[in-house]
Design an enzyme around this catalytic site. Structure first.
Site, mmCIF file in Angstrom:
data_model
loop_
_atom_site.group_PDB
_atom_site.id
_atom_site.type_symbol
_atom_site.label_atom_id
_atom_site.label_comp_id
_atom_site.label_asym_id
_atom_site.label_seq_id
_atom_site.Cartn_x
_atom_site.Cartn_y
_atom_site.Cartn_z
ATOM 1 N N ARG A 75 0.836 -1.206 0.000
ATOM 2 C CA ARG A 75 0.000 0.000 0.000
ATOM 3 C C ARG A 75 0.869 1.254 0.000
ATOM 4 O O ARG A 75 0.547 2.240 -0.673
ATOM 5 C CB ARG A 75 -0.922 -0.011 1.226
ATOM 6 N N HIS A 79 0.627 4.125 -2.825
ATOM 7 C CA HIS A 79 0.312 5.510 -2.483
ATOM 8 C C HIS A 79 1.457 6.450 -2.842
ATOM 9 O O HIS A 79 1.223 7.634 -3.099
ATOM 10 C CB HIS A 79 -0.037 5.626 -1.001
ATOM 11 N N ASP A 80 2.670 5.928 -2.863
ATOM 12 C CA ASP A 80 3.794 6.746 -3.313
ATOM 13 C C ASP A 80 3.691 7.004 -4.809
ATOM 14 O O ASP A 80 3.796 8.150 -5.265
ATOM 15 C CB ASP A 80 5.107 6.035 -2.981
ATOM 16 N N GLY A 85 4.421 10.360 -8.930
ATOM 17 C CA GLY A 85 5.211 9.230 -9.380
ATOM 18 C C GLY A 85 5.933 8.544 -8.237
ATOM 19 O O GLY A 85 5.851 8.946 -7.076
ATOM 20 N N ASP A 87 8.553 8.360 -6.278
ATOM 21 C CA ASP A 87 9.713 9.185 -5.920
ATOM 22 C C ASP A 87 9.964 9.253 -4.418
ATOM 23 O O ASP A 87 10.767 10.071 -3.957
ATOM 24 C CB ASP A 87 9.537 10.599 -6.464
ATOM 25 N N ASN A 107 -4.268 9.007 3.831
ATOM 26 C CA ASN A 107 -3.077 8.394 4.420
ATOM 27 C C ASN A 107 -2.982 8.510 5.941
ATOM 28 O O ASN A 107 -2.498 7.601 6.610
ATOM 29 C CB ASN A 107 -1.813 9.026 3.822
ATOM 30 N N PRO A 204 -7.072 6.895 -5.445
ATOM 31 C CA PRO A 204 -8.447 6.421 -5.657
ATOM 32 C C PRO A 204 -9.194 6.271 -4.336
ATOM 33 O O PRO A 204 -8.597 5.939 -3.310
ATOM 34 C CB PRO A 204 -8.248 5.062 -6.340
ATOM 35 N N HIS A 234 -5.944 -6.410 -2.231
ATOM 36 C CA HIS A 234 -6.869 -6.417 -1.090
ATOM 37 C C HIS A 234 -7.121 -7.823 -0.558
ATOM 38 O O HIS A 234 -7.971 -8.016 0.307
ATOM 39 C CB HIS A 234 -8.192 -5.758 -1.487
ATOM 40 N N ASP A 296 -3.191 -14.427 -2.288
ATOM 41 C CA ASP A 296 -3.755 -15.331 -3.276
ATOM 42 C C ASP A 296 -4.911 -14.634 -3.972
ATOM 43 O O ASP A 296 -5.163 -13.456 -3.739
ATOM 44 C CB ASP A 296 -4.212 -16.637 -2.615
#
Length: 368
Positions: A75, A79-80, A85, A87, A107, A204, A234, A296
């Site tokens: 995650r 989120h980065d 981008g 970074d 976050n 998102p 997820h 899985d």
């Protein structure tokens, strides 16, 4: 609920169908791992040859202490990459003059793994000061944690304890034995800008419908297929009751509980997340099946059964092409999901990367 059909929706649906037709039928063995021209797996072979091993060793040690690590690091990587981008800007702490990404609403108090990356960075800095970027460490840590949790799953089938020691995790390396493998091209450099508002605008939402998700991922150069496949992350991790409370008790002005939820599953969620506690931070597993924290494809079976936490997860089968891919991925617990996920996360890991003279190498990931 029936959505209003517009010309824009028709065109978007047609576009999505073309994307899926181009990719869903590909055999897993024919997957192509894209690579930015300035990135390569061997980037540190001469400048810091022990870097990747040090990161892997650190993940092995930390994984023996917590089951949440893989979900946290995947995650964090996601989120980065979706903000400015890949970074490492998500790692930068806020200052009195700037609210950084880590403190954005999506976050704050939910994104974890910052301390892990800092520990790994410290270990690498002791070997090769000022060489390896925080952005590369995030990408490697996510991959290694996923591979090791897969190995851990195999080993736990033969053990009575739900946890294994670091020694157990060294029985074999993930690069040779795990069926969940994907390359991590290296050479990213770190950004020096981190703005909370950009995280809120680009990440998102768990409330998005299918078309909104496609548009959100498309803005990052990712396809509808990539979106469905990456949503499979997820299958591990958790969320908080406050994130799903509206879905349980205030879905719309006329419907209290989202009808996409399986009634028995909804009842289980309501028991854990009471109506009188809309801001509860009680943990809710994203995969509440026996698969639990195994990486899985059971997530996709949950989607088909109406047993997922987020509205955005249920949205994956509201489109016919999305539903077809979900069914394909649900059919087998390992392939083609592992291969498809690897290809999608490699692609994601190269969004707007800084290379060459651009960016910096931050010696402390949380500081500029």
């Amino acid at each position: 609920m029936q959505a209003k059909v517009t010309m824009a929706h028709v065109l978007a649906t047609a576009f999505i169908a073309m994307i899926f037709m181009a990719g869903v039928g590909e055999a897993a063995t024919n997957l192509f791992y894209s690579c930015h021209k300035d990135l390569s797996e061997s980037f540190y072979d001469k400048s810091c040859p022990r870097a990747t091993a040090a990161i892997l060793d650190g993940i092995k040690e930390l994984l023996s202490e917590t089951d949440d690590l893989p979900a946290d690091l995947v995650r964090l990587h996601f989120h980065d990459c979706f903000v400015r981008g890949c970074d490492g800007s998500v790692l930068i702490e806020s200052t009195p003059n700037n609210l950084a990404e880590m403190d954005a609403l999506p976050n704050k108090n939910s994104l974890e793994g910052f301390d892990v990356i800092e520990k790994l960075k410290t270990a690498v800095e002791e070997i090769c000061p000022g060489v390896v970027s925080c952005a590369d460490i995030v990408a490697l840590a996510a991959r290694d944690a996923l591979q090791l949790i897969h190995k851990l799953t195999i080993l736990t089938k033969r053990k009575t304890s739900s946890r294994l020691s670091a020694l157990d995790l060294t029985l074999s390396g993930p690069h040779q034995t795990s069926r969940l493998y994907y390359p991590v091209p290296l050479g990213r450099r770190d950004g020096v800008v981190s703005i909370s508002a950009e995280a809120s605008a680009n990440l998102p939402s768990p409330l998005m419908n299918f078309t909104e998700l496609v548009n959100n991922f498309g803005a990052q150069g990712l396809s509808a297929k990539d979106m469905v496949v990456l949503s499979g992350a997820h299958t591990i991790g958790d969320t908080h009751c406050l994130k799903i409370w509206p879905r349980l008790y205030n879905f719309s002005s006329t419907v209290k509980t989202d009808p996409a939820l399986d009634p028995e599953f909804a009842a289980q969620l309501k028991k854990r997340c009471p109506i009188d506690e809309p801001l509860s931070r009680e943990d809710v597993l994203l995969d509440a099946t026996k698969g639990g924290q195994r990486f899985d494809s059971l997530f996709y079976k949950n989607v088909l059964a109406g047993k997922t936490a987020f509205i955005s997860d249920s949205a994956l089968i509201t489109d016919s092409q999305g539903q077809a891919l979900v069914k394909t991925l649900a059919a087998n617990p390992i392939t083609p999901f592992f291969q498809e996920f690897g290809a999608a996360i490699v692609k994601m890991g190269q969004i707007n990367v800084l290379t060459g003279p651009n960016g910096v190498i931050r010696k402390v990931c949380s500081k500029i």
